[in-house]
Design an enzyme around this catalytic site. Structure first.
Site, PDB file in Angstrom:
ATOM      1  N   LYS A   1     -28.614  69.934 -60.038  1.00 63.61           N
ATOM      2  CA  LYS A   1     -27.951  70.557 -58.708  1.00 63.61           C
ATOM      3  C   LYS A   1     -27.051  71.460 -58.967  1.00 63.61           C
ATOM      4  CE  LYS A   1     -25.058  67.916 -55.302  1.00 63.61           C
ATOM      5  NZ  LYS A   1     -24.699  66.916 -54.967  1.00 63.61           N
TER       6      LYS A   1
ATOM      7  N   LYS B   1     -32.019  70.591 -56.703  1.00 67.77           N
ATOM      8  CA  LYS B   1     -31.418  71.015 -55.350  1.00 67.77           C
ATOM      9  C   LYS B   1     -30.542  72.064 -55.405  1.00 67.77           C
ATOM     10  CE  LYS B   1     -28.345  68.417 -52.128  1.00 67.77           C
ATOM     11  NZ  LYS B   1     -27.307  67.395 -52.090  1.00 67.77           N
TER      12      LYS B   1
END
Length: 330
Positions: free
Chosen positions: A202, A255
């Site tokens: 992320k 992400k």
């Protein structure tokens, strides 16, 4: 004027000649089974509030959320990811509301599993929706994000969600060691079938702005760069994924998605676990804004974008376009 034909042994255009041929040799196919639908839940009744920076996305009170989930499940969407909008008076510096057994997330999970028992419910594990400061972890007096004490709270949060009936917990906080701690705690309490979808890679991204609007969870000071990944790094993503797998992740995730297709591909090539990609709020908002201006063919750009994630190696895609895509593919 006559032109002498080229002596071509191979003519790739032969396989592009008709739509039927193109479908027959298509290498990547996007399916509704690939999609996970992120949804926002808020307190109250009869409430459906559009998110200003995410045209077509809404915060739902639980009663209307259940109707929407029943509809998307009927379209073939197999999983939803739930994100709570927590009122300010329930936030504090340590995120205690996150593990309240009667909290919004816990009530929502129980209601979904009663109303649509076969849909897969994924719940977020992070403190930013629950803290007054908007960070994913606990903060000391110097403004430092504390790792190990945060993990202790995340474990409580995971256990409360498991008790409510969630199918997957999804730690999105990027604290070191949290996957192992959550897996150990879940197993110790008998929740051996609750999976972990790990936000393994992320990145500290500018693409998250509309999501923070949706939850009113933007950090009140500083940024998240001491715990989310540097956008310039690729090898570090492989290290994060490896650690999460060793600690017990069932699915690993990248992400954002569109600016990190290379990361998705590298992770797909190095693990046997399912790889998820999060088509985040900023990616969604850009397409919606350009479509509203008449600059792009919205449907085609949506399908092309999601197909690129699948082509890069994503087995699952979290996307706010899930319902629209399900309707397109049907």
């Amino acid at each position: 004027m006559s032109v002498k034909p080229l002596n071509l042994g191979q003519r790739p255009r032969r396989l592009r000649r008709t739509a039927t041929l193109r479908r027959m040799v298509r290498e990547t196919t996007l399916s509704v089974d690939d999609l996970i639908y992120p949804m926002f839940v808020m307190e109250g009744e009869g409430q459906k509030v559009e998110i200003s920076s995410m045209s077509g996305c809404y915060r739902y009170s639980l009663d209307l959320l259940l109707r929407e989930i029943a509809e998307v499940y009927s379209l073939g969407i197999n999983a939803v990811a739930i994100f709570p909008v927590i009122p300010q008076h329930k936030k504090d510096d340590t995120g205690t509301e996150s593990y309240n057994p009667e909290g919004l997330v816990q009530q929502t999970v129980r209601a979904i599993k009663q109303a649509v028992p076969d849909i897969v419910v994924i719940t977020d594990i992070a403190l930013d929706p629950f803290t007054t400061h908007g960070h994913d972890g606990l903060v000391d007096e110097k403004g430092t994000i504390l790792n190990d004490s945060t993990v202790e709270v995340l474990v409580k949060m995971a256990l409360s969600q498991a008790a409510a009936g969630t199918d997957f917990v999804a730690p999105s906080d990027m604290m070191d060691g949290r996957i192992g701690a959550v897996r150990q705690a879940l197993d110790a309490e008998g929740y051996i079938n609750v999976g972990i979808l790990a936000y393994s890679a992320k990145y500290a991204s500018a693409y998250y702005g509309p999501f923070r609007d949706a939850l009113d969870s933007a950090p009140k000071f500083g940024d998240k760069k001491t715990y989310q990944m540097d956008a310039a790094n690729a090898r570090e993503a492989l290290k994060e994924v490896e650690l999460d797998i060793v600690e017990g992740a069932d699915i690993v995730m990248v992400k954002p998605a569109l600016a990190y297709l290379d990361i998705i591909q590298q992770i797909h090539q190095t693990t046997q676990l399912p790889v998820a990609a999060y088509n985040v709020s900023g990616e969604y908002a850009m397409i919606k804004a350009a479509a509203q201006m008449g600059w792009i063919d919205e449907k085609q750009v949506i399908l092309e974008s999601l197909t690129s994630m699948k082509r890069a190696g994503a087995d699952l895609i979290l996307t706010y376009f899930a319902k629209e895509v399900a309707l397109m593919l049907s």
